[in-house]
Scaffold this active site. Structure first.
Site, PDB file in Angstrom:
ATOM      1  N   MET A  42      11.939  29.397   7.404  1.00 22.92           N
ATOM      2  CA  MET A  42      12.326  28.360   8.363  1.00 22.92           C
ATOM      3  C   MET A  42      12.442  27.018   7.641  1.00 22.92           C
ATOM      4  SD  MET A  42      10.808  29.384  12.011  1.00 22.92           S
ATOM      5  CE  MET A  42       9.174  28.737  11.814  1.00 22.92           C
ATOM      6  N   HIS A  49       6.679  29.694  -0.453  1.00 17.56           N
ATOM      7  CA  HIS A  49       8.032  30.239  -0.373  1.00 17.56           C
ATOM      8  C   HIS A  49       8.577  30.491  -1.780  1.00 17.56           C
ATOM      9  CE1 HIS A  49       7.721  27.785   3.403  1.00 17.56           C
ATOM     10  NE2 HIS A  49       8.125  28.932   3.907  1.00 17.56           N
ATOM     11  N   ASP A 168       1.066  35.659   6.465  1.00 17.69           N
ATOM     12  CA  ASP A 168       1.320  35.982   7.871  1.00 17.69           C
ATOM     13  C   ASP A 168       1.191  37.492   8.027  1.00 17.69           C
ATOM     14  OD1 ASP A 168       1.891  33.348   8.852  1.00 17.69           O
ATOM     15  OD2 ASP A 168       3.695  33.435   7.636  1.00 17.69           O
ATOM     16  N   VAL A 194      -0.186  32.339  -1.663  1.00 15.20           N
ATOM     17  CA  VAL A 194      -0.392  31.316  -2.699  1.00 15.20           C
ATOM     18  C   VAL A 194      -1.384  30.298  -2.153  1.00 15.20           C
ATOM     19  CG1 VAL A 194       0.727  29.562  -4.133  1.00 15.20           C
ATOM     20  CG2 VAL A 194       1.962  31.644  -3.531  1.00 15.20           C
ATOM     21  N   LEU A 202      -1.490  27.988   1.252  1.00 20.44           N
ATOM     22  CA  LEU A 202      -0.401  27.044   1.488  1.00 20.44           C
ATOM     23  C   LEU A 202       0.263  27.342   2.837  1.00 20.44           C
ATOM     24  CD1 LEU A 202       1.461  26.531  -1.892  1.00 20.44           C
ATOM     25  CD2 LEU A 202      -0.645  25.527  -1.050  1.00 20.44           C
ATOM     26  N   SER A 204       3.086  25.199   5.819  1.00 19.04           N
ATOM     27  CA  SER A 204       3.819  23.962   6.137  1.00 19.04           C
ATOM     28  C   SER A 204       3.003  23.107   7.109  1.00 19.04           C
ATOM     29  CB  SER A 204       5.199  24.277   6.701  1.00 19.04           C
ATOM     30  OG  SER A 204       5.115  25.311   7.634  1.00 19.04           O
TER      31      SER A 204
HETATM   32  O1  PAF Z   1       7.648  33.354   8.569  1.00 16.74           O
HETATM   33  C1  PAF Z   1       8.591  32.627   8.925  1.00 16.74           C
HETATM   34  O2  PAF Z   1       8.894  31.599   8.320  1.00 16.74           O
HETATM   35  C2  PAF Z   1       9.397  33.015  10.161  1.00 16.74           C
HETATM   36  O3  PAF Z   1       8.606  33.606  11.119  1.00 16.74           O
HETATM   37  C3  PAF Z   1      10.608  33.912   9.821  1.00 16.74           C
HETATM   38  C4  PAF Z   1      10.173  35.232   9.243  1.00 16.74           C
HETATM   39  C5  PAF Z   1      11.528  33.202   8.851  1.00 16.74           C
HETATM   40  C6  PAF Z   1      11.405  34.197  11.106  1.00 16.74           C
HETATM   41  O4  PAF Z   1      11.874  33.023  11.684  1.00 16.74           O
END
Ligand code: PAF
Length: 301
Positions: A42, A49, A168, A194, A202, A204
């Site tokens: 996102m 990321h 997650d 991470v 980490l 956001s």
């Molecule tokens: O983990 C995320 O950033 C979001 O839930 C995803 C997998 C990009 C779906 O919008």
């Protein structure tokens, strides 16, 4: 010199760019066999990321990173509004990690008819833990992940992988289940969390913590590490001790700390406090620190 990824705003642009890059990769391989790695995000990209993108980079010829703030997975409009967006900084980070294509569609491209009437149901697995405090969140997340997995599908024969963070854990378990239950032709790869040097995972959301709240938040990782040390020594897990550790930090309002099966997220059937721990499990934690809800987990066994 790092090169910025190709920016695709539409599904057609994404398809054209990945066909071209996969074609080039096939021409440069003797066997002609190629692969594409998709990293759904996102935006508001950070080192967590970057680890996903680097994993994808190591294993695939073409790396696509999607950047889309998915309205379906936000409960409150205010949360959606305040979600950080910075495409320029994201593209710089992606350039540094070697991503080939950034797919950053507008909402009209993803949901041309407005909010979809038919969605993926995350079932019982999506109703607990994070799902319990954010009703509809995982249905919304899975719906967009399903769409992104379709968009990212290599337009020419190629291996297809998609990368998700282990941070997650519930989302990862749900995406794996969706791909298996609905026969999506993609390998789902989980990438380790991470952490900052002090152990904070980490996220956001960390940017919303004050320095004091950030220090308080470290108890999440401390309590998980406490359980992991016991699991590593095959000792009974002192979940009560971990809970006491968290309760002693006043700024931290615990939602749950549970030891669960890594795939079904069912609480472990046996009482791991009485028996020496020898199994495979995940310790999941969620807590509010001020206004900020944080989650973390650690693999046991
Ligand atoms: O983990 C995320 O950033 C979001 O839930 C995803 C997998 C990009 C779906 O919008």
């Amino acid at each position: 010199m790092t090169r910025r990824p190709v920016l695709a705003r539409t599904y057609a642009e994404l398809n054209a760019a990945s066909a071209e890059l996969l074609g080039r990769a096939a021409a440069s391989h003797h066997a002609g066999h190629t692969s594409l790695g998709l990293v759904p995000t996102m935006g508001a990209l950070h080192e967590g990321h970057a680890a996903l993108v680097r994993n994808a980079r190591e294993a695939n010829d073409v790396v696509v990173v999607s950047i889309f703030v998915n309205p379906l997975q936000f409960g409150e409009a205010a949360d959606l509004e305040r979600y950080p967006r910075n495409l320029e900084a994201d593209l710089d980070l992606l350039a540094a990690c070697g991503a080939d294509i950034a797919f950053a569609p507008l909402a009209d491209e993803v949901y041309p008819g407005g909010e979809p009437m038919v969605r993926i149901s995350s079932g019982a697995l999506g109703a607990k833990f994070e799902g319990a405090s954010r009703p509809g969140h995982f249905d919304g997340a899975l719906t967009v992940v399903a769409k992104l997995l379709h968009y990212g599908l290599p337009p020419v024969p190629a291996d297809y992988r998609a990368y998700f963070g282990q941070k997650d854990a519930q989302q990862l378990a749900l995406v794996r289940r969706m791909a298996a239950d609905l026969d999506f032709p993609v390998e789902i790869v989980g990438v380790p969390t991470v952490r900052d040097a002090d152990g904070l995972a980490l996220s956001s959301r960390n940017r919303f913590l004050t320095p004091e709240q950030r220090t308080a938040a470290l108890v999440l990782h401390r309590s998980l590490s406490y359980l992991k040390e016991q699991a590593d020594r095959h000792e009974p897990l002192d979940v009560e001790g971990a809970l006491a550790m968290i309760r002693s930090v006043l700024q931290v309002d615990l939602d749950y700390l549970e030891v669960v099966d890594p795939d079904s997220l069912e609480p472990l059937a046996f009482n791991c406090q009485d028996t020496p721990f020898t199994g495979e499990a995940l310790a999941l934690i969620a807590a509010r620190v001020g206004d900020v809800r944080l989650i973390d987990n650690v693999r046991l066994g």
